[in-house]
Design an enzyme around this catalytic site. Structure first.
Site, mmCIF file in Angstrom:
data_model
loop_
_atom_site.group_PDB
_atom_site.id
_atom_site.type_symbol
_atom_site.label_atom_id
_atom_site.label_comp_id
_atom_site.label_asym_id
_atom_site.label_seq_id
_atom_site.Cartn_x
_atom_site.Cartn_y
_atom_site.Cartn_z
ATOM 1 N NE ARG A 198 -0.360 -5.624 9.706
ATOM 2 C CZ ARG A 198 0.785 -5.448 10.252
ATOM 3 N NH1 ARG A 198 1.332 -6.265 11.196
ATOM 4 N NH2 ARG A 198 1.631 -4.285 9.819
ATOM 5 N NE ARG A 250 -4.733 -7.546 6.734
ATOM 6 C CZ ARG A 250 -3.994 -6.561 6.586
ATOM 7 N NH1 ARG A 250 -4.278 -5.464 7.398
ATOM 8 N NH2 ARG A 250 -2.564 -6.853 6.380
ATOM 9 C CD GLU A 283 -0.980 -1.037 11.600
ATOM 10 O OE1 GLU A 283 0.317 -1.024 12.053
ATOM 11 O OE2 GLU A 283 -1.093 -0.060 10.726
ATOM 12 C CB SER A 321 -6.513 4.354 2.196
ATOM 13 O OG SER A 321 -5.355 4.113 2.423
ATOM 14 C CB SER A 322 -4.821 7.253 6.783
ATOM 15 O OG SER A 322 -3.766 6.094 6.767
ATOM 16 N N GLY A 324 0.794 -1.250 0.075
ATOM 17 C CA GLY A 324 -0.161 0.029 0.267
ATOM 18 C C GLY A 324 0.878 1.285 -0.059
#
Length: 444
Positions: free
Chosen positions: A398, A357, A326, A178-179, A104
């Site tokens: 993750r 996720r 995350e 998304s930041s 990303g």
């Protein structure tokens, strides 16, 4: 295709280990971009060496940036390890080819820098990169005057036609997915003729601590930034045009990558110390201390780092993880082993990460006999007795570490493609084995 299965080790006793976590991906890749845009050479010390950081370094090299890798034979502590000397290009060059993989930070941070190249820069990546949201960066750069060919997809593959400069100015965008859309424009904005003013016109921005990290690192590089948390206008960030200072940056450990190791202390009622944990940091992973303490553990700072101790009991949790999405996969794994129900929320944006996720966690835990349901913006986890089985990772690092955590308490868990952990934690399988059976030498 035959699956490669890794038998997740089962804990036969409480863990008692000291772990050295590699450097932060978020800090490493921001430091590389800022060093590439600086007016003189700089250093990035103790960087994360992983697929994501290598993709960033290779992308910058393709644009003409010099990155010289050096290794200090001194290991451990804050002074040892690897260092990268970054030599900015007098002029970023095109034509160039950049592989973003499924990173990303690379797919969002490099196109705003590529507009400053003197020719076209073509970006491509893994198949999953085609599905991840990129519209915030593409639309913003177009609004600021850049020419980008993406075939109308709003994503990869795409070509940025660099002209050596960009006027910059004010841009409105929807950063609710998304930041990194905001961080991407902030990082290169000081090199635009008018700087950049970013106005979020969408819903709440996830992972705000990552934007604060970007702002802090820009200021340390000599950039003037106005941000909401400093009393500025809500959802507005401004970067003043100017030169960036080449710095000597020491990268902190990646605190998010401590999640499975502290989870091992919780699950086994043991103790794990992570070396060099910073007392003050902008990393979202620092919130592990509070979250895991609520789930039944305790922590304290020592001369070596941060020590976390499990109590032998794991409690369910109600947690808004919007700023620390995350951490969700490993927290969900721990919650599946708890003594009461958990509700994790504020994380709808995780459906757009390396994989969906939320769907992945629900399916894989349920396939082991769990009871996990998706909500509109999260997961509800009702602990059940779990059984062994194959735990798929969806090429998501993750998800893979979450599977390892469950395997501590559930015999027979086999993790498909544990190698995907190389994205941010290249030596994870060996580190995990050493956690349960420390080598004779001190520490891991």
């Amino acid at each position: 295709m035959t699956e490669t299965l890794w038998p997740a080790p089962v804990a036969t006793a409480a863990v008692d280990a000291t772990v050295t976590i590699p450097g932060s991906k978020s800090v490493t890749n921001r430091a590389l971009v800022l060093a590439a845009l600086a007016s003189e050479p700089g250093w990035v010390r103790r960087p994360l060496r992983s697929r994501d950081s290598q993709l960033m370094a290779d992308g910058l090299r393709a644009l003409g940036v010099g990155i010289e890798e050096q290794v200090n034979n001194t290991s451990g502590g804050s002074g040892g390890g690897e260092a990268w000397r970054v030599i900015p290009a007098g002029q970023l060059r095109g034509p160039a080819q950049v592989d973003v993989g499924n990173a990303g930070t690379v797919m969002r941070f490099l196109p705003p820098l590529a507009v400053l190249a003197d020719g076209p820069v073509h970006f491509d990546g893994d198949p999953r990169s085609y599905e991840r949201p990129q519209h915030g960066v593409i639309d913003s750069l177009r609004a600021l005057g850049a020419r980008i060919d993406d075939g109308g997809r709003g994503g990869f593959p795409l070509t940025v036609h660099g002209t050596g400069a960009l006027d910059g100015g004010t841009v409105e965008l929807d950063a609710s997915s998304s930041s990194q859309f905001v961080s991407a424009l902030l990082l290169s904005g000081a090199r635009y003729n008018q700087g950049v003013e970013i106005r979020n016109i969408g819903g709440p921005v996830p992972s705000l601590p990552h934007i604060r990290m970007t702002v802090d690192m820009l200021r340390l590089a000599g950039v003037q930034v106005d941000a909401p948390e400093d009393g500025g206008e809500k959802d507005v960030w401004r970067v003043t045009p100017g030169a960036l200072i080449g710095r000597d940056v020491v990268v902190e450990p990646d605190l998010s990558n401590a999640a499975p190791f502290f989870a091992a202390a919780l699950v086994t009622g043991g103790r794990v110390t992570v070396r060099d944990w910073p007392r003050h940091t902008t990393q979202p992973g620092d919130q592990l201390r509070e979250i895991y303490t609520r789930m039944g553990g305790s922590h304290r700072f020592t001369d070596e780092g941060l020590e976390f101790t499990g109590s032998g009991r794991i409690h369910g949790i109600e947690a808004d993880l919007h700023d620390v999405g995350e951490l969700t996969p490993v927290i969900a794994a721990v919650a599946a082993l708890a003594d009461s129900e958990s509700h994790l929320y504020g994380i709808a944006h995780l459906r757009l990460h390396e994989t969906d996720r939320l769907a992945a966690l629900a399916k894989e835990i349920n396939d082991l006999g769990g009871d996990v349901s998706e909500t509109e913006d999260g997961l509800r986890i009702r602990p059940r007795a779990l059984k062994g089985g194959v735990f798929h990772t969806y090429e998501d690092h993750r998800i893979a570490t979450a599977a390892a955590v469950i395997g501590l308490a559930v015999p027979g868990v086999q993790v498909e493609n544990i190698a995907t952990t190389a994205k941010t934690l290249p030596d994870f399988p060996q580190m995990w084995t050493d956690l349960l059976d420390p080598p004779a030498a001190a520490g891991v």
